[in-house]
Design a protein around this motif. Structure first.
Motif, PDB file in Angstrom:
ATOM      1  N   TYR A   6      42.018  49.936  42.472  1.00 37.91           N
ATOM      2  CA  TYR A   6      43.014  49.290  41.627  1.00 37.91           C
ATOM      3  C   TYR A   6      44.051  50.292  41.128  1.00 37.91           C
TER       4      TYR A   6
ATOM      5  N   ARG B 288      34.477  41.534  43.391  1.00 37.41           N
ATOM      6  CA  ARG B 288      35.592  40.916  42.666  1.00 37.41           C
ATOM      7  C   ARG B 288      35.529  39.400  42.772  1.00 37.41           C
TER       8      ARG B 288
ATOM      9  N   THR C 255      35.176  37.209  39.476  1.00 37.51           N
ATOM     10  CA  THR C 255      36.217  36.217  39.203  1.00 37.51           C
ATOM     11  C   THR C 255      35.609  34.824  39.069  1.00 37.51           C
TER      12      THR C 255
ATOM     13  N   VAL D 225      44.740  41.716  42.154  1.00 36.32           N
ATOM     14  CA  VAL D 225      44.682  40.840  43.323  1.00 36.32           C
ATOM     15  C   VAL D 225      45.930  40.990  44.183  1.00 36.32           C
TER      16      VAL D 225
ATOM     17  N   THR E 298      46.119  42.720  48.044  1.00 32.48           N
ATOM     18  CA  THR E 298      46.489  41.936  49.226  1.00 32.48           C
ATOM     19  C   THR E 298      47.769  42.474  49.850  1.00 32.48           C
TER      20      THR E 298
ATOM     21  N   ALA F  55      40.512  39.471  50.752  1.00 30.23           N
ATOM     22  CA  ALA F  55      41.194  39.726  49.484  1.00 30.23           C
ATOM     23  C   ALA F  55      42.022  38.512  49.077  1.00 30.23           C
TER      24      ALA F  55
ATOM     25  N   LEU G  18      40.595  35.780  46.864  1.00 30.47           N
ATOM     26  CA  LEU G  18      40.668  35.826  45.402  1.00 30.47           C
ATOM     27  C   LEU G  18      41.750  34.884  44.901  1.00 30.47           C
TER      28      LEU G  18
END
Lengths: 193, 193
Positions: free
Chosen positions: A19, A60, A64, A103, A107, A121, A124
DNA sequence: GACTTTCTCGGACAATTGTCCTAATCACGA
DNA sequence: TCGTGATTAGGACAATTGTCCGAGAAAGTC
């Protein structure tokens, strides 16, 4: 230290570093330093960097989903739940101003790399999309309309996140959040007619 | 081949590759292969990779300014010019679905790298911001309001670009563009009152 | 305590990275 | 034609990358 602990720590550290620095710019050495294990130890838990990425994406997705389930479990109505979503921009404001949306930026990066996990990804986004669509449906919108509204809100929050990390202006974020809340209220009243 | 030509070709190739693959994931070798010059030749034109990045950003600033000037020169009114901006999402649709917005993805990447040129890249946003704000001002909005509307539109187009590259759904892009145009029309009529 | 499985360490590996140097080639005016 | 400065080619450089191995430590079972 139990193996599962080490594995979980690796995934946790990788999650954070992917991140903050991006997937490609995070090296095995970086993660190893964070977890304080030797670089060679990786091979026992993960054979390739892509395996770590997959584990991070899976975590994740789970986190989420758990968050969305929590919001769903709260007694409030769908409009209040959607407000919880919008408020992420405020709750995570400082991180978003520094690193953007976890997110969206992941991506985007994977799209440029042509990475096979890009679809994962993007999953998400699907999680948020379908959850939001369900809330809008509960508010009385029909399916196609609810999905459209979900995507619209998702896009707007993405845009705010991107611009927030470029401008680093808290007032902008707060203003846009307020506008999204007003917009949400308008969607509510349009259903009461 | 004249030196200025080679230099321009390097910047052109780097511009394209930085967009399609990202800054970090583009190597000297990649650019050299594209321009068909030897890797060692770089040192004559650019001492570091960061210098290439700066040249790319400078070129993008110039090209963007030129595009905005063109739009401004066209006889149409401010609302039509803003429509030109919104329509970029349609004109560059296929590239955006593949690689996102060149401005947004670059600033995001540089933000994560903590790169000193991040501010320069963010200057691209400023160009659009002030140009859009001027158009809204011409439509009759007062300065603070015009700036707010400019940032709002900028954020929405950013969000559409991000989601477009994740979903790769042309219908979504077209629908959002249409909504932005409706929104723009509403901003127009609100001034005519 | 002996043994086996699970886990970790330190280092090796080939490849690639950005950077840099030197020698050769080019264009062109004297 | 020669010489001079601008441009290029090819390769060397240390560092870092992801990957992988083999030896040993730790943990658990008998």
């Amino acid at each position: 230290m139990a193996a599962t602990d080490t594995r979980a720590q690796i995934v946790e550290a990788a999650d954070q570093l992917f991140y903050e620095r991006g997937f490609e710019h995070t090296s095995f050495a970086d993660i190893a330093a964070q977890v304080q294990i030797s670089r060679g130890n990786f091979y026992y838990h993960f054979r390739t960097k892509d395996e770590i990425l997959d584990a991070v994406i899976r975590q994740r997705l789970e986190n989420t989903q758990a968050m969305l389930d929590d919001w769903e479990a709260e007694g409030a109505g769908p409009a209040e739940r959607i407000t919880s979503f919008i408020q992420i921009l405020i709750v995570n404001q400082s991180k978003i101003m520094a690193f953007g949306c976890p997110v969206g930026t992941l991506t985007s990066e994977l799209a440029k790399l042509g990475h096979p996990s890009q679809a994962g990804a993007a999953g998400l986004f699907s999680l948020f999309r379908h959850w939001l669509a369900r809330q809008f449906a509960l508010m009385g919108h029909e399916a196609a309309d609810a999905d459209r509204l979900a995507l619209h809100l998702l896009a707007r929050s993405q845009g705010v996140a991107t611009l927030a990390s470029a401008l680093r202006d808290p007032a902008f974020v707060e203003g846009e959040v307020q506008e999204m809340c007003s917009w949400l209220a308008a969607q509510t009243s349009s259903c009461l007619q």
